[in-house]
Scaffold this motif. Structure first.
Motif, PDB file in Angstrom:
ATOM      1  N   GLU A   8       0.796  -1.224   0.114  1.00  0.00           N
ATOM      2  CA  GLU A   8       0.126  -0.098  -0.006  1.00  0.00           C
ATOM      3  C   GLU A   8       0.876   1.257   0.077  1.00  0.00           C
ATOM      4  OE1 GLU A   8      -3.226  -0.499  -0.419  1.00  0.00           O
ATOM      5  OE2 GLU A   8      -3.245   1.746  -0.641  1.00  0.00           O
ATOM      6  N   LYS A   9       2.066   1.171   0.666  1.00  0.00           N
ATOM      7  CA  LYS A   9       2.854   2.287   0.787  1.00  0.00           C
ATOM      8  C   LYS A   9       3.335   2.604  -0.589  1.00  0.00           C
ATOM      9  CE  LYS A   9       6.843   4.475   2.889  1.00  0.00           C
ATOM     10  NZ  LYS A   9       8.274   3.993   2.813  1.00  0.00           N
ATOM     11  N   PHE A  10       3.919   1.769  -1.082  1.00  0.00           N
ATOM     12  CA  PHE A  10       4.433   2.061  -2.885  1.00  0.00           C
ATOM     13  C   PHE A  10       3.270   2.443  -3.661  1.00  0.00           C
ATOM     14  CE2 PHE A  10       4.646   0.427  -7.200  1.00  0.00           C
ATOM     15  CZ  PHE A  10       6.183   1.292  -7.538  1.00  0.00           C
ATOM     16  N   ARG A  11       2.057   1.687  -3.537  1.00  0.00           N
ATOM     17  CA  ARG A  11       0.900   2.527  -4.078  1.00  0.00           C
ATOM     18  C   ARG A  11       0.733   4.164  -3.980  1.00  0.00           C
ATOM     19  NH1 ARG A  11      -0.793  -2.802  -3.926  1.00  0.00           N
ATOM     20  NH2 ARG A  11      -2.047  -2.690  -1.921  1.00  0.00           N
ATOM     21  N   GLN A  13       2.793   5.850  -2.955  1.00  0.00           N
ATOM     22  CA  GLN A  13       3.809   6.789  -3.619  1.00  0.00           C
ATOM     23  C   GLN A  13       3.733   6.792  -5.026  1.00  0.00           C
ATOM     24  OE1 GLN A  13       7.082   4.783  -1.531  1.00  0.00           O
ATOM     25  NE2 GLN A  13       7.918   7.000  -1.268  1.00  0.00           N
ATOM     26  N   LEU A  14       3.409   5.782  -5.867  1.00  0.00           N
ATOM     27  CA  LEU A  14       2.961   5.683  -7.280  1.00  0.00           C
ATOM     28  C   LEU A  14       1.832   6.480  -7.748  1.00  0.00           C
ATOM     29  CD1 LEU A  14       3.824   4.482  -9.803  1.00  0.00           C
ATOM     30  CD2 LEU A  14       1.843   2.548  -9.241  1.00  0.00           C
ATOM     31  N   TYR A  15       0.833   6.583  -6.845  1.00  0.00           N
ATOM     32  CA  TYR A  15      -0.216   7.591  -7.184  1.00  0.00           C
ATOM     33  C   TYR A  15       0.242   8.869  -7.049  1.00  0.00           C
ATOM     34  CZ  TYR A  15      -3.361   3.378  -7.276  1.00  0.00           C
ATOM     35  OH  TYR A  15      -4.095   2.211  -7.675  1.00  0.00           O
ATOM     36  N   SER A  16       0.933   9.185  -6.153  1.00  0.00           N
ATOM     37  CA  SER A  16       1.350  10.497  -5.808  1.00  0.00           C
ATOM     38  C   SER A  16       2.355  11.115  -6.985  1.00  0.00           C
ATOM     39  CB  SER A  16       2.348  10.517  -4.350  1.00  0.00           C
ATOM     40  OG  SER A  16       3.177  11.792  -4.204  1.00  0.00           O
ATOM     41  N   LEU A  17       3.124  10.133  -7.490  1.00  0.00           N
ATOM     42  CA  LEU A  17       4.104  10.320  -8.728  1.00  0.00           C
ATOM     43  C   LEU A  17       3.097  10.822  -9.781  1.00  0.00           C
ATOM     44  CD1 LEU A  17       6.820  10.129 -10.176  1.00  0.00           C
ATOM     45  CD2 LEU A  17       6.342   7.863 -10.656  1.00  0.00           C
ATOM     46  N   PHE A  18       1.907  10.077  -9.969  1.00  0.00           N
ATOM     47  CA  PHE A  18       1.127  10.256 -11.275  1.00  0.00           C
ATOM     48  C   PHE A  18       0.441  11.682 -11.070  1.00  0.00           C
ATOM     49  CE2 PHE A  18       0.155   5.329 -11.617  1.00  0.00           C
ATOM     50  CZ  PHE A  18       0.948   5.337 -12.405  1.00  0.00           C
ATOM     51  N   GLN A  19       0.245  11.814  -9.644  1.00  0.00           N
ATOM     52  CA  GLN A  19      -0.507  13.205  -9.430  1.00  0.00           C
ATOM     53  C   GLN A  19       0.264  14.399  -9.461  1.00  0.00           C
ATOM     54  OE1 GLN A  19      -3.856  13.447  -7.579  1.00  0.00           O
ATOM     55  NE2 GLN A  19      -3.340  15.438  -8.471  1.00  0.00           N
ATOM     56  N   TRP A  20       1.834  14.195  -9.371  1.00  0.00           N
ATOM     57  CA  TRP A  20       2.740  15.291  -9.211  1.00  0.00           C
ATOM     58  C   TRP A  20       3.517  15.399 -10.435  1.00  0.00           C
ATOM     59  CZ3 TRP A  20       3.638  19.452  -6.118  1.00  0.00           C
ATOM     60  CH2 TRP A  20       2.685  19.304  -4.627  1.00  0.00           C
ATOM     61  N   LEU A 144       8.015   9.319 -16.164  1.00  0.00           N
ATOM     62  CA  LEU A 144       7.570   8.965 -14.755  1.00  0.00           C
ATOM     63  C   LEU A 144       8.892   8.640 -14.009  1.00  0.00           C
ATOM     64  CD1 LEU A 144       4.507   6.503 -15.292  1.00  0.00           C
ATOM     65  CD2 LEU A 144       4.494   8.768 -14.317  1.00  0.00           C
ATOM     66  N   ALA A 148      10.547  10.884 -10.851  1.00  0.00           N
ATOM     67  CA  ALA A 148      10.914  10.210  -9.583  1.00  0.00           C
ATOM     68  C   ALA A 148      12.307  10.563  -9.365  1.00  0.00           C
ATOM     69  CB  ALA A 148      10.813   8.707  -9.695  1.00  0.00           C
TER      70      ALA A 148
ATOM     71  N   PHE B   6      10.935  11.483  -4.234  1.00  0.00           N
ATOM     72  CA  PHE B   6      11.008  10.071  -4.309  1.00  0.00           C
ATOM     73  C   PHE B   6      12.393   9.537  -3.891  1.00  0.00           C
ATOM     74  CE2 PHE B   6       7.576  11.667  -6.789  1.00  0.00           C
ATOM     75  CZ  PHE B   6       6.442  10.968  -6.033  1.00  0.00           C
ATOM     76  N   PHE B  10      12.122   3.903  -3.710  1.00  0.00           N
ATOM     77  CA  PHE B  10      10.983   4.074  -4.291  1.00  0.00           C
ATOM     78  C   PHE B  10      11.195   3.817  -5.747  1.00  0.00           C
ATOM     79  CE2 PHE B  10       8.344   6.486  -7.104  1.00  0.00           C
ATOM     80  CZ  PHE B  10       7.109   5.664  -7.139  1.00  0.00           C
ATOM     81  N   ARG B  11      12.433   4.455  -6.209  1.00  0.00           N
ATOM     82  CA  ARG B  11      12.710   4.306  -7.726  1.00  0.00           C
ATOM     83  C   ARG B  11      13.155   2.783  -7.966  1.00  0.00           C
ATOM     84  NH1 ARG B  11      15.123   9.355  -6.664  1.00  0.00           N
ATOM     85  NH2 ARG B  11      17.134   8.723  -5.920  1.00  0.00           N
ATOM     86  N   GLN B  13      11.731   0.341  -6.748  1.00  0.00           N
ATOM     87  CA  GLN B  13      10.540  -0.362  -6.852  1.00  0.00           C
ATOM     88  C   GLN B  13       9.701   0.042  -8.031  1.00  0.00           C
ATOM     89  OE1 GLN B  13       8.985   0.551  -2.749  1.00  0.00           O
ATOM     90  NE2 GLN B  13       8.376  -1.542  -2.686  1.00  0.00           N
ATOM     91  N   LEU B  46      -5.562  10.579 -14.255  1.00  0.00           N
ATOM     92  CA  LEU B  46      -4.220  11.576 -13.737  1.00  0.00           C
ATOM     93  C   LEU B  46      -3.086  11.503 -14.901  1.00  0.00           C
ATOM     94  CD1 LEU B  46      -3.712  10.247 -10.284  1.00  0.00           C
ATOM     95  CD2 LEU B  46      -4.891  12.233 -10.890  1.00  0.00           C
TER      96      LEU B  46
END
Lengths: 212, 212
Positions: A8-11, A13-20, A144, A148, B6, B10-11, B13, B46
Motif C-alpha cells: 500500500e505504501k508503494f501504491r 507513492q506511485l499515485y503521488s508520482l502520477f499526481q505530481w 515517470l 521520480a 522520491f 521508491f525508484r 520499486q 491522472l
C-alpha cells in the motif's frame, strides 16, 4: 516464477508520482548528468511494444544551431496558433508559456520507425498505429522515471513535424512522435497549469465511462 | 509549492514495476472488484493530456454477446494474420496465445474523442494525433496502477477496429485506441513472452540512440 508484491505504501507513492508529474515548461539551469540521462533512456526501453518491436528512436539534440531551428519552428507555429483564438481565449493563450525550449538543458526528439522489422509485424496488421503507440509508452515510462528523480519533462507539440524531420536529417521512414524538454523544474505543483490558469478544468470519471 | 521527493527505494520499486509489467494473455478466474476497477479508471485520468483535453473514453464491456462478438473478431483476424507467416514463423505464431479474451474477467475498450471541445485545441493544431497519444498515456497509467495491485492487463490489437466500433455502437466520432483484458495473471515473469519464446529479442539502447 513469482514477481514482486507491491504494498500500500508503494501504491500511495506511485499515485503521488502520477499526481505530481507535470508537463514542465519552466526549467532551472542545472544540468542533467549523462549518466542520469542514459539511465532514463534505458528505463524507457522497458516499456511494452507491440510484438516486442521496440520501434522507438531517440535523438538527443545538443547542437545549438539545430536547437535554434527548433525554437524558430515553435515560435512560428505558436504565433499561428494564437491567431486562431479570439477575445478572452486569445488573451489567455498569449500569456501561457507553452515550452521550455529556450532554457531546458536537454532536448530530446522521439521518432517511430514504422518500417522496423523487429517483431515481424505481430499485432500490427489491422492496427498498424500500435507501433507509434508503443513509442508513446516508452516516452511515458521515461517521463515517470524522470519525475521520480525530480526531473521534469515538457512535451512540445506546437511544431511543424515535417520541418523537424528535415532539420534533424533523420531517415525518411522515421516519423516524429514528439519533441521533449528535460531539466529540473522551476516549480512543482499537483494541479496542471492549464487548470490553474482557467484554460480547461479537470472532468470527472463519470463523464468518460460507459458500461455495456 | 514543493512536491514529494522520491527516494532510491521508491525508484528501485518503480523500475521493478516497469520490469515486471507484462502484456498478460493468461488470466486466473478471480474477479476484480468494482471498487478496484473504478480506482484504476480514476487513476488513469491522472495521465497528461494535450491542452488538458482529457479525450479518453472508457467502455466496460460486460454483455457476453458483445464479448463473444469481439472474440469472433479476434479469431478471424488472428487466423488472417497467421496466414501471412510461413514455415518456422507460422509454426511459432500458431503456438502463441495472443489474447485472454476467453477468460479475462474484465473487457475494456478505450476510444479517443478527436472532436472533443475540452482544451480548445491547444497543442493539437499541427500534430492532431497528440489527442490519441494522450489516451495512450491514460492506458499506460492504468496498466502500471493495475500491476501495482497484482492485476495484469493485456492489449488486444489483432482486431478489425471498425467492426469493434459497430459492435459496441459508440458515437461515430470516437476512434478505437485499444481493446484490453484485465484480470489476475496466471503467471508472472520479468521477461516478455515473445522474447522467451524466441519471437523477438530485446535490443540494446545503443541501437535506438542518436546524438546530434
Amino acid at each position: 516464477m513469482t514477481g514482486p508484491q507491491f504494498d500500500e505504501k508503494f501504491r500511495e507513492q506511485l499515485y503521488s508520482l502520477f499526481q505530481w508529474r507535470r508537463d514542465v515548461r519552466s526549467f532551472r539551469s542545472d544540468l542533467i548528468s549523462t549518466e542520469t540521462l542514459l539511465e532514463l533512456l534505458n528505463v524507457a526501453t522497458l516499456a511494452p511494444s507491440v510484438g516486442n518491436s521496440q520501434p522507438w528512436r531517440f535523438v538527443l539534440v545538443e547542437d545549438d544551431r539545430l536547437r535554434e531551428s527548433v525554437r524558430e519552428n515553435f515560435r512560428r507555429e505558436n504565433q499561428a496558433a494564437l491567431e486562431d483564438y479570439e477575445n478572452e481565449d486569445a488573451q489567455k493563450y498569449a500569456r501561457l508559456k507553452l515550452s521550455g525550449l529556450e532554457e531546458a538543458p536537454v532536448h530530446l526528439a522521439v521518432f517511430v520507425d514504422e518500417c522496423s522489422k523487429e517483431g515481424k509485424g505481430l499485432g500490427a496488421r489491422t492496427m498498424p498505429e500500435v507501433k507509434t503507440y508503443s513509442v508513446i509508452l516508452s516516452i511515458h515510462t521515461l517521463w515517470l522515471a524522470a519525475r521520480a528523480r525530480g526531473i521534469g519533462l515538457g512535451w512540445v507539440s506546437i511544431l511543424d513535424p515535417q520541418k523537424i524531420q528535415e532539420t534533424l536529417g533523420v531517415p525518411a521512414r522515421w516519423k516524429l512522435v514528439g519533441y521533449f524538454c528535460l531539466g529540473y523544474p522551476a516549480e512543482e505543483n499537483d494541479v496542471p497549469e492549464l487548470e490553474r490558469l482557467g484554460w480547461q478544468d479537470r472532468k470527472c470519471i463519470d463523464e468518460f465511462l460507459t458500461i455495456l
